[in-house]
Design an enzyme around this catalytic site. Structure first.
Site, PDB file in Angstrom:
ATOM      1  N   HIS A 116      46.029 -46.955  30.163  1.00  0.00           N
ATOM      2  CA  HIS A 116      45.861 -48.223  30.880  1.00  0.00           C
ATOM      3  C   HIS A 116      46.885 -48.321  31.999  1.00  0.00           C
ATOM      4  O   HIS A 116      47.651 -47.384  32.249  1.00  0.00           O
ATOM      5  CB  HIS A 116      45.873 -49.417  29.923  1.00  0.00           C
ATOM      6  CG  HIS A 116      47.191 -49.656  29.215  1.00  0.00           C
ATOM      7  ND1 HIS A 116      48.337 -50.017  29.870  1.00  0.00           N
ATOM      8  CD2 HIS A 116      47.517 -49.581  27.903  1.00  0.00           C
ATOM      9  CE1 HIS A 116      49.319 -50.170  29.009  1.00  0.00           C
ATOM     10  NE2 HIS A 116      48.845 -49.890  27.804  1.00  0.00           N
ATOM     11  N   HIS A 165      50.566 -47.100  31.562  1.00  0.00           N
ATOM     12  CA  HIS A 165      50.789 -45.642  31.606  1.00  0.00           C
ATOM     13  C   HIS A 165      50.685 -45.134  33.036  1.00  0.00           C
ATOM     14  O   HIS A 165      51.455 -44.292  33.476  1.00  0.00           O
ATOM     15  CB  HIS A 165      49.747 -44.914  30.741  1.00  0.00           C
ATOM     16  CG  HIS A 165      49.637 -45.457  29.360  1.00  0.00           C
ATOM     17  ND1 HIS A 165      48.465 -45.934  28.842  1.00  0.00           N
ATOM     18  CD2 HIS A 165      50.574 -45.618  28.394  1.00  0.00           C
ATOM     19  CE1 HIS A 165      48.674 -46.355  27.605  1.00  0.00           C
ATOM     20  NE2 HIS A 165      49.938 -46.179  27.311  1.00  0.00           N
TER      21      HIS A 165
END
Ligand code: ME8
Length: 660
Positions: A20, A23
C-alpha cells in the site's frame, strides 16, 4: 556525507498483505535519494526487499489455502510489479527466503552466540503476531491488547534462546551520544535513549512453535525470531556470511536505513546491539519518517473494527495519477519527521498548483517564447543587453547559487519537502521575473531584442538548473523537459553542484504535450468514489476483542454482513457519470431500493433488467453524485482493470432470501 558512498535501505516488507501507499512511500524516498546521490557520482546502492517468515505469514498462507512458499512468491511478485510500475529502481531485492540470506543470518547468529551473547532459557509472555513483538502484561493473567493492532495478544510459554540485550545498555547510550546523527530526527533518538535508559531486558530470539522461519544453528527445533532474521538482511544482502552477494566491505557501515517510526526501536536499539554483539560496526544513520494517515488513522493493512483497511489502494493511485505526480505529492507533503495526511483532494491541488501552474507552466511559457521569438534557439545574453536587464539576470543567477546550497543541505538532512520548497521559491522567482518583464510584449520590437534575449536566456538557464535538481523527484517529466530544452544526455547524469550559470551551447528547444496536464478534480473524485469504498472513520474507542489477526474471521464477523437475493427492476445511466448505473432492486422489502453501481462501462442497463443479483443490504447508505445508494451489488473483479462480473444464481431464489 564525506565518503561518497551511499547505501540506502528500506524496511523489508511483510508479505502477509498487498503493498500500500506506506510501503510505496519509504521505497520512493529511497529511490529519490539514490537517484540524487547517483547524479552526484556517489557509489550508490539501493536495497529493498521482503520479510517472509513468521507466524502471521504462515497463517495467511493457510487462510489462502496455499503452501507458504507459493503464497509468499505470489505476494513478492506483486510487490515487485507494483514498485516497478511506479518507476522505482532498487539495485537489489533481498528476500528472507533466499538461501544466501538464510546462510548469512545463521552466520550472524553463530557469531553473536560464540561471543557469549545468546543463552537458552524459558519464555512465558504475550505475543502480538502482527508486530512480531512481546507485549507487557497490564492486568495480571490477562492477555494485553496490542495498542497498534487493537487485538489481543497470544500466550507463548516455551523454551527459547535469549539475546543479552541488557549487556548493551551503556554501549548503546554511548553510541547515541557519540553519533547523534545516527538516529534521526532528534525526537526519535530521544525515544531510543529513554527506552534504553529505562529498562533493557534480554530479548527472546527464538521460537519452537513457529515452523516457518530460519532454523537456529545447531538446534533446528528452534526457528529464529523474525526480527533477528529480518534485520540481518541489511548485511546478508552485502554478502555477509554468504558467497552469493558482495559489497560488505564496500558499504558497511556507510548505510542510511529509512524506516517508519513504527519500527524505530528495532532499528535504533536491537539492530545496533546485535551488531555490537557480533563485533560489527553499528549503522551510520537510521532515519525514521512519519506515518501516512488516512481518515485520521495511521494507514494500515490491518482492518479496523468494521473490518476495513484504510490503506490507499495503489491501483487507484496509478489509474488516476502519473508516477511523477504521486511521487512529488508524497515527497512534498510529508514534512520532516511528521505524519502526513493523505487525501486525493490535496494530491490534485498540489498537482494543479505546484506542477501544472508552477513548474509546468514556467517551462511551457519559456519554451513557447523562445520558439516564437528566436526560432527555438536559446538566446545568449547579448553584449548590448540593457544594464537593468543584465543586473536582474545576474541577481537571479546569484539566487540560484545561494539556493543550491540550501537545497543540497536539506537533502543531506533528509528534509526533502524543504528541499522542494527551496526549489519552488526559484520557480516563483522566475515566474515573477517573467510577469514583471512581460517578454511576450517585446517579441514584435527589434530594439527590445537584446532585453528579450536576456530575459529568456535567464528563464531557460533557470529551467536547466531546476531540471537537474528536480530529476530525483520528477524523473519522467524532467527527462522529457531536458530533451525539450535541446540538452544532450540526461539529467540523471548531471550533478547539481557541477552546473554553472553559463550559456546554453546551441540548444534548440522543442515542443511537446503539457508536462503536467491539469487535473479535473470533480471528475477524478467522482471516479475514485465510484470505484472505491469510502475510507473508514476512525474508531471511537479501541476495537472490541476480536479474533487474532490470522487471516481468518469468525462466523460472527461474517454474519454481520447481510447479503440478500435481489432482482433488478430498473436500470439507467447516471447523467455525466460514465461509470455509474442507477438500479432499482427488489430485495424482498416493501419498496425497491436504489443502488448505484460503478459498472456502466461493462454492462448496458437494459441487459440487467430482471436479473437476479446478490446485494449487501446493511451497508450504511452513501451518496454518489448527489444520489443515495442503499446497498452494494456483488461482483467479481477480474483482470488488471478490475472488470466487474456480476454474481448471480443458476437456480431460482426468491427476492430477499438471505445468503449465509
Ligand atoms: O515492519 N506511512 O514490515 P511492514 C508511512 N517486516 N510508511 C508506512 C506506513 C504508513 N502508514 N505503513 C507502512 C515490517 N509503512 C517489517 C520490517 S525491516 C528489517 C523489517 C512503511 O510491511 C514504513 O516504512 O509492516 C514502515 O516502517 C514499513 O512500511 C513497515 O512495513
Amino acid at each position: 556525507m564525506t565518503d561518497r558512498r551511499f547505501y540506502v535501505t528500506t524496511p523489508i516488507y511483510y508479505v502477509n498483505a498487498r503493498p500500500h501507499l506506506g510501503h510505496l512511500y519509504t521505497t520512493l524516498l529511497a529511490d529519490a535519494l539514490a537517484r540524487h546521490y547517483r547524479q552526484r557520482g556517489f557509489d550508490t546502492f539501493f536495497l529493498t526487499g521482503t520479510d517472509e517468515h513468521g507466524l502471521n505469514i504462515e497463517r495467511a498462507a493457510a487462510a489462502a489455502g496455499r503452501p507458504v512458499k507459493e503464497h509468499v512468491d505470489a505476494i513478492v511478485a506483486e510487490f515487485k510489479a507494483t514498485f516497478a510500475a511506479f518507476g522505482l529502481e532498487p539495485d537489489d531485492w533481498i528476500r528472507t527466503t533466499d538461501a544466501a540470506h538464510i546462510q548469512g543470518a545463521q552466520a550472524l547468529w553463530r557469531r553473536v552466540r560464540d561471543r557469549g551473547y545468546i543463552y537458552k532459557g524459558h519464555y512465558a509472555g504475550w505475543y502480538c503476531s502482527s508486530c512480531n513483538e512481546f507485549k507487557d502484561e497490564v492486568i495480571p493473567g490477562e492477555a494485553p491488547v496490542c495498542e497498534i493492532h487493537l487485538r489481543p495478544t497470544e500466550r507463548v510459554a516455551e523454551e527459547s534462546y535469549f539475546f543479552k540485550l541488557s549487556a548493551f545498555r551503556d554501549r548503546l547510550l554511548d553510541f547515541y551520544e557519540a553519533q547523534p546523527e545516527a538516529i534521526q530526527p532528534d525526537a526519535r533518538r530521544n525515544e531510543a535513549v529513554s527506552f534504553v535508559s529505562a529498562s533493557l531486558r534480554d530479548l527472546s530470539i527464538s521460537r519452537i512453535s513457529v515452523k516457518w522461519g530460519i532454523p537456529v544453528p545447531d538446534d533446528p527445533a528452534h526457528t529464529m525470531y523474525v526480527w533477528f532474521d529480518a534485520l540481518s538482511n541489511y548485511i546478508t544482502a552485502l554478502g555477509f556470511g554468504n558467497d552469493a552477494r558482495t559489497g560488505f566491505d564496500r558499504f558497511w557501515p556507510h548505510v542510511l536505513h529509512l524506516v517508519g517510526k513504527d519500527i524505530l526501536r528495532f532499528h535504533a536499539v536491537y539492530w545496533p546491539a546485535f551488531l555490537m554483539a557480533a563485533d560489527l560496526p553499528p549503522p551510520r544513520r537510521v532515519f525514521s519518517h512519519g506515518m501516512w494517515l488516512s481518515g485520521g488513522r495511521k494507514m494500515s493493512k490491518t482492518p479496523d473494527a468494521s473490518g476495513r483497511s484504510n490503506a490507499i489502494d495503489l491501483g487507484v493511485l496509478r489509474r488516476h495519477f502519473s508516477n511523477d505526480v504521486a511521487r512529488y505529492f508524497c515527497l512534498r507533503e510529508m514534512a520532516y519527521g511528521q505524519d502526513g495526511d493523505f487525501t486525493y483532494e490535496a494530491l490534485i491541488d498540489r498537482a494543479n498548483g505546484d506542477l501544472a501552474s508552477g513548474f509546468g507552466n514556467l517551462a511551457s511559457r519559456t519554451l513557447t517564447l523562445i520558439r516564437k521569438a528566436f526560432d527555438g534557439v536559446v538566446p545568449n545574453v547579448p553584449p548590448d543587453a540593457p544594464p537593468d536587464a543584465r543586473e536582474a539576470a545576474a541577481a537571479i543567477a546569484e539566487r540560484f547559487t545561494v539556493q543550491r546550497a540550501v537545497f543540497l543541505a536539506h537533502i543531506e538532512r533528509l528534509a526533502l519537502s524543504r528541499a522542494l520548497e527551496a526549489a519552488w521559491e526559484l520557480i516563483a522567482l522566475l515566474d515573477k521575473h517573467l510577469s514583471d518583464t512581460a517578454p511576450w510584449k517585446l517579441t514584435g520590437s527589434p530594439e527590445a531584442r537584446p532585453r528579450l534575449a536576456t530575459i529568456l536566456h535567464t528563464a531557460a538557464e533557470g529551467l536547466r538548473h531546476l531540471t537537474v535538481w528536480l530529476y530525483p523527484f520528477l524523473p519522467e517529466a524532467t527527462t522529457a523537459l531536458w530533451s525539450r530544452l535541446g540538452l544532450p544526455g540526461q539529467p540523471a547524469r548531471v550533478a547539481p553542484e557541477s552546473l554553472s550559470w553559463q550559456r546554453f551551447k546551441s540548444a534548440v528547444v522543442s515542443d511537446g504535450p503539457a508536462l503536467f496536464p491539469r487535473l479535473d478534480k470533480t471528475t477524478i473524485m467522482n471516479d475514485i468514489e465510484a470505484t472505491t469504498q469510502p475510507v473508514a472513520a476512525p474508531p471511537a474507542s479501541p476495537a472490541p476483542a476480536a479474533a487474532p489477526e490470522t487471516g481468518y474471521i469468525t462466523i460472527d464477523d461474517f454474519a454481520k454482513v447481510e447479503l440478500r437475493v435481489g432482482q433488478v427492476l430498473e436500470a439507467e445511466r447516471v447523467p455525466k457519470a460514465d461509470k455509474l448505473l442507477r438500479l432499482q432492486v427488489d430485495v424482498g422489502e416493501a419498496t425497491p431500493r436504489q443502488i448505484l453501481a460503478g459498472i456502466a462501462q461493462y454492462y448496458a442497463p437494459e441487459t440487467l433488467i430482471g436479473r437476479k443479483i446478490v446485494v449487501a443490504t446493511n451497508l450504511a447508505p452513501r451518496k454518489l453524485r448527489g444520489l443515495e445508494s442503499n446497498g452494494m451489488l456483488l461482483a467479481a473483479s477480474v483482470g488488471e482493470q478490475g472488470r466487474p462480473v456480476i454474481a448471480t444464481f443458476t437456480e431460482d431464489a426468491p427476492n430477499g432470501a438471505r445468503l449465509k
